[in-house]
Design a protein around this motif. Structure first.
Motif, PDB file in Angstrom:
ATOM      1  N   LYS A  36     -25.551  19.266 -62.847  1.00 33.34           N
ATOM      2  CA  LYS A  36     -26.305  18.137 -63.404  1.00 33.34           C
ATOM      3  C   LYS A  36     -26.809  18.450 -64.799  1.00 33.34           C
ATOM      4  CE  LYS A  36     -27.912  15.993 -59.154  1.00 33.34           C
ATOM      5  NZ  LYS A  36     -29.046  16.016 -58.208  1.00 33.34           N
ATOM      6  N   CYS A  46     -20.011  27.306 -51.062  1.00 35.07           N
ATOM      7  CA  CYS A  46     -21.395  27.781 -51.063  1.00 35.07           C
ATOM      8  C   CYS A  46     -21.761  28.168 -49.633  1.00 35.07           C
ATOM      9  CB  CYS A  46     -22.349  26.702 -51.542  1.00 35.07           C
ATOM     10  SG  CYS A  46     -22.076  26.277 -53.241  1.00 35.07           S
ATOM     11  N   ASP A  58     -27.504  23.660 -53.435  1.00 30.70           N
ATOM     12  CA  ASP A  58     -28.468  22.944 -54.282  1.00 30.70           C
ATOM     13  C   ASP A  58     -28.534  23.552 -55.680  1.00 30.70           C
ATOM     14  OD1 ASP A  58     -29.014  21.264 -52.241  1.00 30.70           O
ATOM     15  OD2 ASP A  58     -30.851  22.281 -51.587  1.00 30.70           O
ATOM     16  N   VAL A  59     -28.496  24.887 -55.728  1.00 28.84           N
ATOM     17  CA  VAL A  59     -28.555  25.576 -57.013  1.00 28.84           C
ATOM     18  C   VAL A  59     -27.396  25.130 -57.903  1.00 28.84           C
ATOM     19  CG1 VAL A  59     -28.270  27.824 -58.117  1.00 28.84           C
ATOM     20  CG2 VAL A  59     -29.741  27.609 -56.109  1.00 28.84           C
ATOM     21  N   ILE A  81     -18.778  22.134 -52.588  1.00 27.45           N
ATOM     22  CA  ILE A  81     -19.161  21.114 -53.569  1.00 27.45           C
ATOM     23  C   ILE A  81     -17.910  20.659 -54.290  1.00 27.45           C
ATOM     24  CG2 ILE A  81     -20.605  20.577 -55.566  1.00 27.45           C
ATOM     25  CD1 ILE A  81     -22.251  22.960 -54.956  1.00 27.45           C
ATOM     26  N   ARG A  94     -26.938  25.665 -47.691  1.00 23.78           N
ATOM     27  CA  ARG A  94     -27.453  24.462 -48.348  1.00 23.78           C
ATOM     28  C   ARG A  94     -28.229  24.813 -49.615  1.00 23.78           C
ATOM     29  NH1 ARG A  94     -27.115  19.296 -48.621  1.00 23.78           N
ATOM     30  NH2 ARG A  94     -26.540  19.326 -46.432  1.00 23.78           N
ATOM     31  N   GLU A  95     -29.064  25.855 -49.507  1.00 21.37           N
ATOM     32  CA  GLU A  95     -29.885  26.258 -50.648  1.00 21.37           C
ATOM     33  C   GLU A  95     -29.002  26.645 -51.821  1.00 21.37           C
ATOM     34  OE1 GLU A  95     -30.198  27.504 -47.608  1.00 21.37           O
ATOM     35  OE2 GLU A  95     -32.014  26.447 -46.979  1.00 21.37           O
ATOM     36  N   ASN A  96     -27.962  27.418 -51.491  1.00 23.70           N
ATOM     37  CA  ASN A  96     -27.047  27.872 -52.514  1.00 23.70           C
ATOM     38  C   ASN A  96     -26.351  26.672 -53.172  1.00 23.70           C
ATOM     39  OD1 ASN A  96     -23.949  29.626 -52.643  1.00 23.70           O
ATOM     40  ND2 ASN A  96     -25.710  29.923 -53.961  1.00 23.70           N
ATOM     41  N   ILE A 104     -25.436  22.472 -57.608  1.00 28.11           N
ATOM     42  CA  ILE A 104     -25.472  21.048 -57.944  1.00 28.11           C
ATOM     43  C   ILE A 104     -26.414  20.825 -59.130  1.00 28.11           C
ATOM     44  CG2 ILE A 104     -26.201  18.780 -57.128  1.00 28.11           C
ATOM     45  CD1 ILE A 104     -25.279  19.681 -54.324  1.00 28.11           C
ATOM     46  N   LYS A 105     -27.537  21.509 -59.073  1.00 27.22           N
ATOM     47  CA  LYS A 105     -28.510  21.390 -60.156  1.00 27.22           C
ATOM     48  C   LYS A 105     -27.885  21.820 -61.479  1.00 27.22           C
ATOM     49  CE  LYS A 105     -33.194  21.859 -58.996  1.00 27.22           C
ATOM     50  NZ  LYS A 105     -34.202  22.803 -58.460  1.00 27.22           N
ATOM     51  N   THR A 143     -20.869  16.954 -51.629  1.00 31.44           N
ATOM     52  CA  THR A 143     -20.769  18.145 -50.789  1.00 31.44           C
ATOM     53  C   THR A 143     -20.219  17.743 -49.428  1.00 31.44           C
ATOM     54  OG1 THR A 143     -23.064  17.808 -50.181  1.00 31.44           O
ATOM     55  CG2 THR A 143     -22.627  19.528 -51.781  1.00 31.44           C
TER      56      THR A 143
END
Lengths: 342, 109
Positions: free
Chosen positions: B66, B52, B59-60, B11, B55-57, B62-63, B79
């Motif tokens: 934000k 990371c 997303d965490v 990321i 993908r799941e990791n 990135i969230k 990413t």
């Protein structure tokens, strides 16, 4: 998610900085800051192995690691794992889960042990099968295991397994203090045990209260129970090391690297494949559900990738494979003497 | 392989935050610090990156970035796969430099 394994075999200062594990390696100081100072997010760490007498670790660092459900393993002077540190509260409904675990009835525990032994023997059979060693008797024994394994098929299978699994010229005798490659097995099992204990704690279970192991001096009885079907994965790594003719009399870096790779070995379940460390989480969470009474089977991995490497040339192998698969999916709570506890 | 250069993501967070007033500077400093606390490392001034393993990791994280977004300022989150990241060419002056190492699942120190 797969977490990282860190192994420290050189002097190091470990501390906490901005929620990151700050690593200072004095022996690399001459190479400059870029080499000697590293930082790793605490939340990415699953296991940390401290394998040097000159490691300094701060309290904040230990607390942060435990908060993140990481297992901290310490080693003695002969570089073998001696201790493990795990968090007290690894799960939010922990107290409830502890209670279910403590209240588990004897028949339930026996059935869980039956499943465990079956999975273990079948996986051992798979290792033998991979090496073209007769294993039909193992499959038969796995099928015959009764609730609680009163006939000790586990021991019988283990005796046969250890006698045959290593190349004949090795003259192998399995024992905790035995000659190499026992040391490799012990090392691998110790790491596996740490991964299992961590998984159990994450699922809100007490790794101390076993379903079969009950040695009063053993602090990780349940981990020792649950790791049984996973042991053959370590055996396969050790066998690979021996087959390649590496010098296994000492635990060198290359051998340690391979053994520590146990966390990322692929394990197969009925429907999915995942790295061992992730697969273990589904095993431990299924165990917690067994205690709760919502399901009846522990999810154990099955070694079914038998013929991937060699190609299926033998008909009897195909047959055997199908027996192995059917065995694990169909066996279980069918025997009349098993009173269901729920 | 399960852990491969197509699944592993990096990321990148790049930001321009206003630093006119004392208040704005403190907001910018706080954003930077929180990003560091989430495991990002400085790549260049106001470009931070994090490795990371899935993908799941990603997303965490990135969230989380934000959630940290300040009122004013420009922030980009991107990413790239480890494969793409590894193809980047990096120079310090005219000298070509090696890319930062990809963290491994198992690391021996």
């Amino acid at each position: 998610m797969i977490k990282r394994t860190l192994h420290f075999s050189n002097p190091a200062y470990l501390s906490l900085h901005q929620n990151q594990l700050a690593i200072d390696l004095p022996h690399l100081k001459s190479l400059g800051e870029k080499e000697s100072k590293k930082s790793i997010p605490i939340e990415d760490i699953g296991i940390i192995i401290l394998d040097n007498q000159q490691i300094t670790i701060t309290h904040g660092c230990i607390a942060a690691l435990l908060d993140n459900n990481a297992a901290i393993i310490t080693c003695n002077q002969s570089r073998h794992p001696t201790g493990m540190m795990l968090p007290i509260d690894g799960h939010n409904t922990q107290s409830e889960r502890f209670r279910y675990q403590i209240d588990a009835s004897q028949p339930l525990k026996k059935q869980l042990w039956q499943q465990t032994v079956q999975a273990k023997i079948l996986n051992q059979a798979a290792v033998l099968f991979n090496r073209n060693i007769a294993c039909e008797n193992m499959v038969y024994w796995a099928k015959s295991v009764r609730s609680g394994d009163p006939d000790n098929y586990e021991g019988r299978a283990a005796a046969y397994y250890w006698k045959n699994v290593f190349p004949k010229k090795l003259d192998f005798f399995r024992g905790r203090e035995g000659d190499p490659p026992n040391n490799l097995l012990n090392y691998g099992y110790a790491i596996l045990r740490a991964i299992v204990a961590r998984g159990l704690v994450c699922s809100g279970l007490l790794p101390t209260l076993g379903i079969h192991h009950r040695n009063k001096y053993n602090a990780y009885c349940l981990a020792d129970d649950i790791m049984e079907p996973y042991r053959p994965y370590v055996d396969e790594i050790v066998l690979g090391i021996i087959d390649r003719g590496e010098n296994f009399l000492e635990l060198g870096t290359s051998i340690k690297t391979q053994l520590l790779g146990i966390a990322t070995v692929d394990v197969q379940f009925e429907k999915s494949t995942s790295p061992l460390m992730v697969g273990l989480q589904s095993t431990t969470s299924s165990l917690a559900k067994c205690y709760e009474g919502t399901i009846r089977r522990i999810t154990y991995p099955i070694m079914t990738n038998f013929d991937n490497k060699r190609g299926s040339t033998y008909k009897d192998k195909e047959v055997l494979k199908s027996i192995l698969i059917n065995e694990i999916t169909e066996s279980g709570f069918t025997k009349p003497e098993d009173e269901l506890p729920f | 392989m399960r852990l491969n250069e197509y699944r592993i993501l990096w990321i990148l967070v790049f930001f321009d935050l206003p630093t006119e007033t004392k208040k704005e500077r403190s907001v910018a400093a706080k954003f930077r610090k929180e990003v560091l606390r989430d495991g990002f490392a400085m790549f260049q001034f106001s470009i931070y990156l994090r490795h990371c393993s899935s993908r799941e990791n990603a997303d965490v994280h990135i969230k989380r970035v934000k959630k940290l977004l300040p009122e004013k300022g420009h922030v980009g989150i991107m990413t790239v796969t480890d494969k793409q990241f590894g193809m980047m060419e990096l120079f310090y002056g005219k000298k070509e430099k090696e890319l930062p190492d990809t963290p491994q699942q198992l690391e021996l120190f």
